[in-house]
Design a protein around this motif. Structure first.
Motif, PDB file in Angstrom:
ATOM      1  N   UNK A 144       0.869  -1.170   0.000  1.00 14.81           N
ATOM      2  CA  UNK A 144       0.000   0.000   0.000  1.00 14.81           C
ATOM      3  C   UNK A 144       0.906   1.220   0.000  1.00 14.81           C
ATOM      4  N   UNK A 145       0.763   2.048  -1.006  1.00 17.05           N
ATOM      5  CA  UNK A 145       1.581   3.253  -1.123  1.00 17.05           C
ATOM      6  C   UNK A 145       0.755   4.477  -0.761  1.00 17.05           C
ATOM      7  N   UNK A 146       1.436   5.490  -0.261  1.00 14.37           N
ATOM      8  CA  UNK A 146       0.811   6.788   0.028  1.00 14.37           C
ATOM      9  C   UNK A 146      -0.477   6.634   0.845  1.00 14.37           C
ATOM     10  N   UNK A 147      -0.418   5.795   1.870  1.00 14.87           N
ATOM     11  CA  UNK A 147      -1.608   5.541   2.683  1.00 14.87           C
ATOM     12  C   UNK A 147      -1.860   6.703   3.640  1.00 14.87           C
ATOM     13  N   UNK A 148      -3.069   7.239   3.576  1.00 15.01           N
ATOM     14  CA  UNK A 148      -3.494   8.311   4.477  1.00 15.01           C
ATOM     15  C   UNK A 148      -4.769   7.878   5.181  1.00 15.01           C
ATOM     16  N   UNK A 149      -4.726   7.870   6.507  1.00 14.83           N
ATOM     17  CA  UNK A 149      -5.946   7.662   7.277  1.00 14.83           C
ATOM     18  C   UNK A 149      -6.502   9.051   7.533  1.00 14.83           C
ATOM     19  N   UNK A 150      -7.634   9.331   6.928  1.00 17.40           N
ATOM     20  CA  UNK A 150      -8.189  10.681   6.909  1.00 17.40           C
ATOM     21  C   UNK A 150      -9.016  11.015   8.140  1.00 17.40           C
ATOM     22  N   UNK A 151      -9.813  10.049   8.576  1.00 18.44           N
ATOM     23  CA  UNK A 151     -10.702  10.303   9.710  1.00 18.44           C
ATOM     24  C   UNK A 151     -11.077   8.963  10.317  1.00 18.44           C
ATOM     25  N   UNK A 152     -11.075   8.872  11.644  1.00 22.60           N
ATOM     26  CA  UNK A 152     -11.478   7.601  12.258  1.00 22.60           C
ATOM     27  C   UNK A 152     -12.951   7.307  12.004  1.00 22.60           C
ATOM     28  N   UNK A 153     -13.270   6.039  11.967  1.00 22.51           N
ATOM     29  CA  UNK A 153     -14.653   5.606  11.830  1.00 22.51           C
ATOM     30  C   UNK A 153     -15.159   5.247  13.226  1.00 22.51           C
ATOM     31  N   UNK A 154     -15.878   6.168  13.838  1.00 22.11           N
ATOM     32  CA  UNK A 154     -16.450   5.936  15.166  1.00 22.11           C
ATOM     33  C   UNK A 154     -17.657   5.011  15.017  1.00 22.11           C
ATOM     34  N   UNK A 155     -17.739   4.040  15.912  1.00 23.98           N
ATOM     35  CA  UNK A 155     -18.823   3.065  15.859  1.00 23.98           C
ATOM     36  C   UNK A 155     -19.872   3.394  16.911  1.00 23.98           C
ATOM     37  N   UNK A 156     -21.137   3.370  16.531  1.00 24.70           N
ATOM     38  CA  UNK A 156     -22.188   3.673  17.505  1.00 24.70           C
ATOM     39  C   UNK A 156     -22.268   2.574  18.565  1.00 24.70           C
ATOM     40  N   UNK A 157     -22.754   2.921  19.749  1.00 22.69           N
ATOM     41  CA  UNK A 157     -22.899   1.950  20.832  1.00 22.69           C
ATOM     42  C   UNK A 157     -23.875   0.844  20.450  1.00 22.69           C
ATOM     43  N   UNK A 158     -24.907   1.182  19.703  1.00 21.52           N
ATOM     44  CA  UNK A 158     -25.854   0.167  19.225  1.00 21.52           C
ATOM     45  C   UNK A 158     -26.653   0.748  18.061  1.00 21.52           C
ATOM     46  N   UNK A 159     -26.972  -0.124  17.112  1.00 15.31           N
ATOM     47  CA  UNK A 159     -27.797   0.263  15.971  1.00 15.31           C
ATOM     48  C   UNK A 159     -27.201   1.376  15.134  1.00 15.31           C
ATOM     49  N   UNK A 160     -27.835   1.645  14.010  1.00 16.71           N
ATOM     50  CA  UNK A 160     -27.354   2.682  13.106  1.00 16.71           C
ATOM     51  C   UNK A 160     -25.967   2.395  12.555  1.00 16.71           C
ATOM     52  N   UNK A 161     -25.677   1.105  12.320  1.00 13.41           N
ATOM     53  CA  UNK A 161     -24.340   0.704  11.884  1.00 13.41           C
ATOM     54  C   UNK A 161     -23.979   1.356  10.555  1.00 13.41           C
ATOM     55  N   UNK A 162     -22.729   1.752  10.398  1.00 14.60           N
ATOM     56  CA  UNK A 162     -22.322   2.382   9.142  1.00 14.60           C
ATOM     57  C   UNK A 162     -22.229   1.375   8.000  1.00 14.60           C
ATOM     58  N   UNK A 163     -22.494   1.860   6.801  1.00 14.65           N
ATOM     59  CA  UNK A 163     -22.291   1.082   5.579  1.00 14.65           C
ATOM     60  C   UNK A 163     -20.917   1.483   5.051  1.00 14.65           C
ATOM     61  N   UNK A 164     -20.014   0.531   4.998  1.00 10.70           N
ATOM     62  CA  UNK A 164     -18.633   0.800   4.584  1.00 10.70           C
ATOM     63  C   UNK A 164     -18.451   0.336   3.151  1.00 10.70           C
ATOM     64  N   UNK A 165     -17.807   1.173   2.336  1.00 15.84           N
ATOM     65  CA  UNK A 165     -17.520   0.753   0.969  1.00 15.84           C
ATOM     66  C   UNK A 165     -16.058   1.004   0.644  1.00 15.84           C
ATOM     67  N   UNK A 166     -15.555   0.164  -0.235  1.00 20.49           N
ATOM     68  CA  UNK A 166     -14.177   0.252  -0.705  1.00 20.49           C
ATOM     69  C   UNK A 166     -14.225   0.316  -2.221  1.00 20.49           C
ATOM     70  N   UNK A 167     -13.554   1.306  -2.778  1.00 18.88           N
ATOM     71  CA  UNK A 167     -13.487   1.461  -4.240  1.00 18.88           C
ATOM     72  C   UNK A 167     -12.025   1.414  -4.661  1.00 18.88           C
TER      73      UNK A 167
END
Length: 127
Positions: free
Chosen positions: A52-75
């Motif tokens: 993996x080149x030039x890897x930048x972590x832009x912003x943490x993905x905070x996880x909710x305590x319950x429900x409302x789970x995020x939909x994660x996509x990779x392109x």
């Protein structure tokens, strides 16, 4: 064409995620982003060493305590290997990681390398 992988990140099914806490908030670990990008690279480029080149972590993905789970996509852009991992949560899109996936050149360790006695001291290799 950009291959896309998408999944709901349900922390209730992945109990270990709740244990990765930074400043009182459960966050998706950087190692998870790395594994996702490498898995996409293997799917596109096949077996063999990848990097993996030039890897930048832009912003943490905070996880909710319950429900409302995020939909994660990779392109991934198949032409140049550029990759982005993003999430959609509460009608908000957020980019979390950007990098470029490439084939890694195999490395060869010198035959006389004795890793047990090789030590770095003050930025210089000492034996």
């Amino acid at each position: 064409m950009q291959p896309v992988w998408e999944q709901v990140l349900d922390a209730s099914r992945l109990g270990w995620l709740a244990d990765h806490v930074i400043q009182d908030a459960a966050v998706f670990p950087a190692a998870g982003y790395i594994e996702m990008a490498l898995a996409a690279g293997r799917a596109l480029l096949g077996d063999g060493p990848l990097q993996l080149e030039d890897m930048d972590i832009l912003k943490p993905l905070a996880l909710p305590a319950s429900g409302g789970w995020p939909r994660v996509n990779l392109r991934v852009d198949g032409a140049d290997g550029s990759c982005e991992i993003a999430s959609r949560q509460r009608d908000e899109n957020t980019a979390h990681l950007r990098c470029r996936i490439t084939r890694a050149e195999p490395t060869h360790r010198p035959a006389d390398a004795d890793l047990a006695t090789t030590v770095w001291l003050a930025g210089e290799l000492q034996r």
